[in-house]
Design an enzyme around this catalytic site. Structure first.
Site, short mmCIF file in Angstrom:
data_model
loop_
_atom_site.label_atom_id
_atom_site.label_comp_id
_atom_site.label_asym_id
_atom_site.label_seq_id
_atom_site.Cartn_x
_atom_site.Cartn_y
_atom_site.Cartn_z
N GLY A 250 0.95 -1.16 -0.01
CA GLY A 250 0.07 -0.04 0.17
C GLY A 250 0.65 1.27 0.03
N HIS A 251 2.09 1.29 -0.82
CA HIS A 251 2.77 2.35 -0.85
C HIS A 251 3.96 2.22 -2.20
CE1 HIS A 251 5.13 -0.52 1.42
NE2 HIS A 251 6.26 0.08 0.74
N ALA A 252 4.58 3.31 -2.28
CA ALA A 252 5.43 3.31 -3.62
C ALA A 252 6.67 3.90 -2.88
CB ALA A 252 5.03 3.99 -4.72
N ARG B 120 2.81 -0.96 -4.77
CA ARG B 120 2.63 -2.13 -4.55
C ARG B 120 1.82 -2.74 -3.61
NH1 ARG B 120 7.95 -1.80 -2.90
NH2 ARG B 120 8.01 -0.36 -4.64
#
Length: 143
Positions: free
Chosen positions: A62-64, A109
């Site tokens: 839940g981040h990049a 992702r």
């Protein structure tokens, strides 16, 4: 950006997510897996961490990352990895220690399909840096 396979390993791992084989040596005693940094994953790593003891149906990620490169490998169990970034949308299944997923910077992702048996190892190109994370999907999409 086109993420077609070009045969140029260094170019592909720099710009696009890609599955790479991991050297596994099997004998009657078990399995030995070997990853030798730059030679096999396209970058030297400074950090290793792992996900384990996950609740059934848990979701991670839940981040990049702005600059960080990562190499994910399933040491046990499985994970489905969804990626979105400059090269498009991708979905990979990690379910064997014989392959690893290289994730370049700039990819959002999400990991799902996890369970209590899953052990997912991650090699990271740098030390933890909170400033390298993009945690807001709307901010990510606005880039």
């Amino acid at each position: 950006m086109d993420c077609a396979v070009t045969g140029d390993f260094w170019q592909e791992t720099r710009l696009c997510p890609i599955l790479v084989p991991i050297k596994n040596i099997r004998d009657p005693r078990g399995l030995l897996g070997v990853i030798e940094g730059l030679r096999e994953v396209g970058f030297d790593f400074r950090r290793f961490y792992f996900l384990t003891e996950l609740a059934e149906g848990a979701q991670r990620g839940g981040h990049a990352h702005k600059r960080l490169r990562q190499c994910m490998i399933s040491l046990r169990g499985k994970a489905d990895v969804a990626l979105e970034g400059p090269g498009g949308h991708f979905r990979f299944r990690l379910d064997t220690p014989e392959k690893a997923l290289i994730i370049p910077p700039g990819y959002w992702r999400t990991l799902d399909g996890l369970g209590p048996e899953s052990v997912i190892g991650v090699l990271a190109s740098d030390y933890y840096d909170q400033g390298d994370y993009i945690r807001d999907y709307d901010v990510f999409r606005g880039q």
